[in-house]
Design a protein around this motif. Structure first.
Motif, short mmCIF file in Angstrom:
data_model
loop_
_atom_site.label_atom_id
_atom_site.label_comp_id
_atom_site.label_asym_id
_atom_site.label_seq_id
_atom_site.Cartn_x
_atom_site.Cartn_y
_atom_site.Cartn_z
N ASP A 62 0.86 -1.19 0.00
CA ASP A 62 0.00 0.00 0.00
C ASP A 62 0.89 1.23 0.00
OD1 ASP A 62 -2.95 -0.59 0.24
OD2 ASP A 62 -2.16 -1.88 1.83
N ILE A 63 0.34 2.32 -0.54
CA ILE A 63 1.11 3.57 -0.58
C ILE A 63 0.15 4.75 -0.74
CG2 ILE A 63 1.48 3.50 -3.09
CD1 ILE A 63 4.34 4.64 -2.50
N VAL A 64 0.54 5.86 -0.15
CA VAL A 64 -0.11 7.13 -0.43
C VAL A 64 1.00 8.17 -0.54
CG1 VAL A 64 -0.57 7.77 2.00
CG2 VAL A 64 -1.95 8.77 0.18
N VAL A 65 0.91 8.98 -1.56
CA VAL A 65 1.87 10.06 -1.76
C VAL A 65 1.14 11.36 -1.48
CG1 VAL A 65 3.39 11.23 -3.41
CG2 VAL A 65 3.11 8.73 -3.51
N LEU A 66 1.60 12.04 -0.45
CA LEU A 66 1.07 13.35 -0.09
C LEU A 66 2.02 14.40 -0.66
CD1 LEU A 66 0.15 12.52 3.61
CD2 LEU A 66 -1.35 12.48 1.61
N PRO A 67 1.66 15.67 -0.63
CA PRO A 67 2.56 16.68 -1.22
C PRO A 67 3.98 16.66 -0.65
CG PRO A 67 0.39 17.61 -0.86
CD PRO A 67 0.38 16.25 -0.22
N ALA A 68 4.13 16.39 0.66
CA ALA A 68 5.47 16.44 1.27
C ALA A 68 5.81 15.18 2.06
CB ALA A 68 5.58 17.65 2.18
N ALA A 69 5.06 14.09 1.86
CA ALA A 69 5.34 12.85 2.60
C ALA A 69 4.83 11.64 1.83
CB ALA A 69 4.68 12.89 3.98
N ILE A 70 5.44 10.51 2.15
CA ILE A 70 5.00 9.21 1.61
C ILE A 70 4.75 8.30 2.81
CG2 ILE A 70 5.64 7.17 0.28
CD1 ILE A 70 7.67 8.95 -1.22
N HIS A 71 3.60 7.64 2.81
CA HIS A 71 3.32 6.58 3.77
C HIS A 71 3.17 5.31 2.94
CE1 HIS A 71 2.56 9.54 6.87
NE2 HIS A 71 1.56 10.06 6.19
N THR A 72 3.83 4.25 3.35
CA THR A 72 3.78 3.04 2.53
C THR A 72 4.02 1.78 3.35
OG1 THR A 72 4.65 2.02 0.50
CG2 THR A 72 6.23 3.20 1.87
N LEU A 73 3.51 0.67 2.86
CA LEU A 73 3.76 -0.65 3.41
C LEU A 73 4.56 -1.43 2.39
CD1 LEU A 73 0.25 -1.50 4.84
CD2 LEU A 73 2.36 -1.54 6.17
N TRP A 74 5.71 -1.95 2.79
CA TRP A 74 6.56 -2.76 1.91
C TRP A 74 6.76 -4.12 2.54
CZ3 TRP A 74 11.50 0.68 0.87
CH2 TRP A 74 11.16 1.78 0.09
N THR A 75 6.77 -5.14 1.70
CA THR A 75 7.19 -6.47 2.12
C THR A 75 8.49 -6.79 1.42
OG1 THR A 75 4.91 -7.18 2.48
CG2 THR A 75 6.57 -8.92 2.24
N LEU A 76 9.50 -7.10 2.22
CA LEU A 76 10.83 -7.40 1.68
C LEU A 76 10.94 -8.87 1.30
CD1 LEU A 76 13.05 -5.38 4.17
CD2 LEU A 76 12.11 -4.65 1.98
N PRO A 77 11.89 -9.21 0.43
CA PRO A 77 12.10 -10.61 0.07
C PRO A 77 12.46 -11.46 1.30
CG PRO A 77 13.28 -9.17 -1.43
CD PRO A 77 12.78 -8.31 -0.30
N GLU A 78 12.19 -12.74 1.21
CA GLU A 78 12.40 -13.66 2.33
C GLU A 78 13.82 -13.64 2.90
OE1 GLU A 78 10.27 -15.52 4.12
OE2 GLU A 78 8.71 -14.50 2.98
N ASP A 79 14.80 -13.35 2.08
CA ASP A 79 16.19 -13.40 2.53
C ASP A 79 16.82 -12.01 2.70
OD1 ASP A 79 16.13 -12.77 -0.14
OD2 ASP A 79 17.86 -13.99 -0.67
N ASP A 80 15.98 -10.98 2.83
CA ASP A 80 16.50 -9.62 2.80
C ASP A 80 15.78 -8.75 3.84
OD1 ASP A 80 17.53 -7.14 2.08
OD2 ASP A 80 17.09 -7.38 -0.06
N ALA A 81 16.55 -7.97 4.58
CA ALA A 81 15.99 -7.06 5.57
C ALA A 81 16.48 -5.63 5.36
CB ALA A 81 16.35 -7.53 6.98
N ASP A 82 17.13 -5.34 4.24
CA ASP A 82 17.80 -4.06 4.03
C ASP A 82 16.88 -3.03 3.37
OD1 ASP A 82 19.57 -2.00 3.75
OD2 ASP A 82 20.83 -3.00 2.26
N PHE A 83 16.02 -2.42 4.17
CA PHE A 83 15.16 -1.37 3.64
C PHE A 83 15.88 -0.04 3.58
CE2 PHE A 83 13.93 -2.17 8.08
CZ PHE A 83 14.31 -0.98 8.67
N SER A 84 16.92 0.16 4.38
CA SER A 84 17.64 1.44 4.38
C SER A 84 18.29 1.72 3.03
CB SER A 84 18.70 1.46 5.48
OG SER A 84 18.09 1.48 6.74
#
Length: 182
Positions: free
Chosen positions: A52-74
Motif C-alpha cells: 500500500d502507498i499514499v503520496v502526499l505533497p510532502a510525505a509518503i506513507h507506505t507498506l513494503w514487504t521485503l524478500p524472504e532473505d532480505d531485511a535491508d530497507f535502508s
C-alpha cells in the motif's frame, strides 16, 4: 545523536513514512512522474513489494514487504531518495552540513519505520495510509485522492466481487464431432 535500532527481520512487512525537508512543499505530487520512475528503478534494483502507498505533497506513507532473505530497507530508501532527487535543483536553504555531505536538502535525512507484527497491526496501518489525505485536510473522502493504492484495492475488490466463475464444462453445451475413419 540518537542511536536508532533498526529491525533486521528478513521478509518482513514494514510501514514507512518518509518526509521532505520542507513540510510546506508540494514537490512529491508536483513531480509524481519522477517519483514513480524512481520507485520503479528502486523495485527493479532492490526487489520488494509495495503493499500500500499514499503520496502526499510532502510525505509518503507506505507498506513494503521485503524478500524472504532480505531485511535491508535502508538501502532501498537511500536509492529511492537519491533517484528522485538526482535531476532536481538543490534547496536554496541548505545547511552547511548538507552542503558538506553533498545533499540537496530535499528529503529529511531519516525515515520512520515500523515492523508489522499482526493482521490487526497491518489493518491499522493500511487504514492510516488510506485516510492520510483526509487527515491532512487535502480531500473529504479517501477515494478523492489521486495518489494512493486505495484505487487499486477498490478495483481489485470490484473485480473479484463481479467476476463470474468460469462455466462448468457440462454447461458449455459443446458438441463433439465423431471422427470418421477413412
Amino acid at each position: 545523536m540518537a542511536d536508532f535500532i533498526r529491525s533486521n527481520t528478513p521478509g518482513a512487512t514494514f510501514f514507512f513514512t518518509a518526509r521532505l525537508a520542507d513540510p510546506q512543499s508540494t514537490l512529491l505530487t508536483d513531480q509524481i512522474v519522477r517519483l514513480r520512475s524512481a520507485m520503479r528503478e528502486t523495485v527493479s534494483r532492490y526487489p520488494f513489494t509495495i503493499d500500500d502507498i499514499v503520496v502526499l505533497p510532502a510525505a509518503i506513507h507506505t507498506l513494503w514487504t521485503l524478500p524472504e532473505d532480505d531485511a535491508d530497507f535502508s538501502t532501498r530508501w537511500s536509492f529511492l531518495k537519491s533517484r528522485f532527487s538526482r535531476a532536481l535543483p538543490a534547496a536554496s536553504n541548505r545547511t552547511t552540513s548538507q552542503i558538506a555531505r553533498k545533499e540537496k536538502g530535499i528529503w529529511q535525512r531519516r525515515f520512520w519505520e515500523h515492523r508489522i507484527r499482526s493482521a490487526h497491526d497491518l489493518m491499522l496501518h493500511r487504514r492510516l495510509i488510506h485516510t492520510a489525505p483526509v487527515a491532512a485536510g487535502l480531500v473529504e473522502r479517501p477515494s478523492d485522492w489521486s495518489w494512493t493504492s486505495l484505487h487499486r484495492d477498490l478495483a481489485d475488490r470490484h473485480q473479484s466481487a463481479h467476476q463470474k466463475p468460469p462455466p462448468r464444462f457440462s454447461a458449455m453445451g459443446l458438441k463433439t464431432v465423431a471422427l470418421e475413419k477413412t
